[in-house]
Design a protein around this motif. Sequence first.
Motif, PDB file in Angstrom:
ATOM      1  N   ARG A 182       0.814  -1.215   0.000  1.00 15.54           N
ATOM      2  CA  ARG A 182       0.000   0.000   0.000  1.00 15.54           C
ATOM      3  C   ARG A 182       0.849   1.267   0.000  1.00 15.54           C
ATOM      4  O   ARG A 182       0.347   2.354  -0.283  1.00 15.54           O
ATOM      5  N   GLY A 183       2.142   1.119   0.315  1.00 19.58           N
ATOM      6  CA  GLY A 183       3.024   2.280   0.249  1.00 19.58           C
ATOM      7  C   GLY A 183       3.335   2.716  -1.158  1.00 19.58           C
ATOM      8  O   GLY A 183       3.860   3.819  -1.351  1.00 19.58           O
ATOM      9  N   TYR A 184       3.024   1.897  -2.173  1.00 21.98           N
ATOM     10  CA  TYR A 184       3.280   2.253  -3.563  1.00 21.98           C
ATOM     11  C   TYR A 184       2.072   2.925  -4.215  1.00 21.98           C
ATOM     12  O   TYR A 184       2.034   3.062  -5.436  1.00 21.98           O
ATOM     13  N   ARG A 185       1.087   3.331  -3.438  1.00 23.68           N
ATOM     14  CA  ARG A 185      -0.028   4.103  -3.994  1.00 23.68           C
ATOM     15  C   ARG A 185       0.432   5.531  -4.298  1.00 23.68           C
ATOM     16  O   ARG A 185       1.429   5.995  -3.724  1.00 23.68           O
ATOM     17  N   MET A 340     -12.082  -0.385  -1.495  1.00 21.99           N
ATOM     18  CA  MET A 340     -12.137  -0.601  -2.943  1.00 21.99           C
ATOM     19  C   MET A 340     -13.478  -0.168  -3.515  1.00 21.99           C
ATOM     20  O   MET A 340     -13.547   0.455  -4.581  1.00 21.99           O
ATOM     21  N   ARG A 341     -14.570  -0.495  -2.808  1.00 25.40           N
ATOM     22  CA  ARG A 341     -15.893  -0.077  -3.290  1.00 25.40           C
ATOM     23  C   ARG A 341     -16.018   1.442  -3.303  1.00 25.40           C
ATOM     24  O   ARG A 341     -16.557   2.040  -4.248  1.00 25.40           O
ATOM     25  N   GLU A 342     -15.531   2.082  -2.242  1.00 26.07           N
ATOM     26  CA  GLU A 342     -15.567   3.545  -2.225  1.00 26.07           C
ATOM     27  C   GLU A 342     -14.712   4.124  -3.354  1.00 26.07           C
ATOM     28  O   GLU A 342     -15.091   5.129  -3.985  1.00 26.07           O
ATOM     29  N   THR A 343     -13.560   3.517  -3.617  1.00 25.32           N
ATOM     30  CA  THR A 343     -12.711   3.989  -4.714  1.00 25.32           C
ATOM     31  C   THR A 343     -13.413   3.824  -6.060  1.00 25.32           C
ATOM     32  O   THR A 343     -13.314   4.696  -6.948  1.00 25.32           O
ATOM     33  N   LEU A 344     -14.140   2.699  -6.231  1.00 22.37           N
ATOM     34  CA  LEU A 344     -14.878   2.501  -7.471  1.00 22.37           C
ATOM     35  C   LEU A 344     -15.975   3.553  -7.639  1.00 22.37           C
ATOM     36  O   LEU A 344     -16.196   4.072  -8.752  1.00 22.37           O
ATOM     37  N   GLU A 345     -16.671   3.890  -6.564  1.00 24.79           N
ATOM     38  CA  GLU A 345     -17.699   4.940  -6.648  1.00 24.79           C
ATOM     39  C   GLU A 345     -17.079   6.273  -7.070  1.00 24.79           C
ATOM     40  O   GLU A 345     -17.610   6.982  -7.938  1.00 24.79           O
ATOM     41  N   LYS A 450      -6.849   6.884  -8.605  1.00 25.65           N
ATOM     42  CA  LYS A 450      -7.894   6.049  -8.031  1.00 25.65           C
ATOM     43  C   LYS A 450      -7.805   4.621  -8.589  1.00 25.65           C
ATOM     44  O   LYS A 450      -8.000   3.636  -7.866  1.00 25.65           O
ATOM     45  N   LYS A 451      -7.504   4.525  -9.875  1.00 30.16           N
ATOM     46  CA  LYS A 451      -7.374   3.208 -10.473  1.00 30.16           C
ATOM     47  C   LYS A 451      -6.186   2.450  -9.872  1.00 30.16           C
ATOM     48  O   LYS A 451      -6.291   1.258  -9.545  1.00 30.16           O
TER      49      LYS A 451
END
Length: 499
Positions: A182-185, A340-345, A450-451
């Motif tokens: 997650r540090g590579y976001r 992930m769901r929030e990111t998709l929204e 976001k992707k």
Amino acid sequence: MPVLLPPAEPSQDTRVGAPAWREAAHAKSRKAHLLTDRCGQEAVTMWQPKDSVRDPHVAHHLCRAAYIQPWRFRVEMLKGGGTVEKPPPGEGVTLWKGKMKPPAWYARLPLPLHRDARAMQTAEVVHAHARGARLTAARLGRAQHQINAQLQLLQRQREATDLRLSEVRKGLLINKQSVKLRGYRPKSEKIPDKADSMLTWEKEELRVMKRKMEKDMEKSETLLKALASCRDTLGFYCKERLQAVELMNQPLDKVLEQAGRHSWLDLSRPPTPRPQGLKTPPPDPMGTFTPECAAALYEAKRLLMESKDTLAEMAKNETDIQKQQLQISDRVCASLAQKMRETLELKERINMTLGLMRGTIHRCTKFNQEMYVTRGLIKGPLSKSYLATREKLNRPLVLMHQKHVGTQLPEATRLAQGTDKLQRHITHVEKNLNELLTTRDNLAWSLNCKKIGHDVDYNVVRLRLRQRHPHVYYEQAQRLVNDWDPLTPQRSESSSAPK
């Protein structure tokens, strides 16, 4: 010539012998009689017990009756009014026919079979010692068997606990992998959220579990060493006792059954219709059940009870930690799935906004191009060959009108004003278009972030579900977290090998 004796005086004693002579004979006779009685009594007394010696104060004809009187049966009254004859208590052979029970006869002198009797007595002592040694060896062997069985149970539980500890450590590696991945976001997606908090909470909980399991392993290791030492001690004492009974071919389990015992530690005795067996004899330093054997059996009993509690506690801790670890992992995966769901929204919303902005940009660009064409038309042609009659300001009518004072024609001024106004509008449209393009780029970058964030979270969840599978060992997870970099793909050994 005959001698005439004087006439004797009349006397009651008609004996001729002298009294002294007669007294001497009586004294010798009494002396011989007393000697005979004494020797006979002493000879018989040495062959009889002490209580059978005749009392000198009791008449001779009453001694036998007084001596035999305790042998007679006793008459006791019953509650119904009847009577019953019972022999006197104590040792001895009961003579029911004669209604007598003489006590046991003990001689004070060695009998003719004294050597055989002493040999039999010695054999009885030896056999009793052998039986005691065999019984003690059976106790020690049974205790050693139970200790060995408990030792095997403890080893199996240690293996299960060690496997669970490996799973907990692997969970820590999975947590480290998740945090590292997650540090590579992108930077915009690295804002601390509940998923990060859940990962931190999982790390702390796994550390607490790890310390708890390590304490259980240390405690079980100490108990394992104590059980092994007790087993060796019991085996040594059992082997030492068996040296006295190695020629006796009776099984040790049979000895315990004869004694009515199934377990001398009294921990796993099955219910049987037999009466309660013999109690453990007191320790005897000179016997077969020495204080060392008693201490070894007591230590074995204590260790069995302690190991039983320790095994129950370790099994309970293992089950609880397994459930707790699975629940924690599921909660972390659920939080990541929610993220992930929030990111998709947000992706869908940004994508829709980006599509609307793309149409606006197209319309603004087209309108701006048309404004440029209009500005060119207002400015007029670039060459004189394109000039029309109405475009010339030296037309006769215009020249004639401009000769009059204060009659300035508005054509040139109005053209200049319109061109300037159109230029300002074009500049404003270009500024708005630049803002739209900048915002579009930001939205596109945000959509890409976001992707990437969604893909990272998806990979984290997939990685966690794959790594927590029991077929994945701790070493594999350790190699992954130490060697793998998400931004740098791994090279195969064939490609990295020198050609």
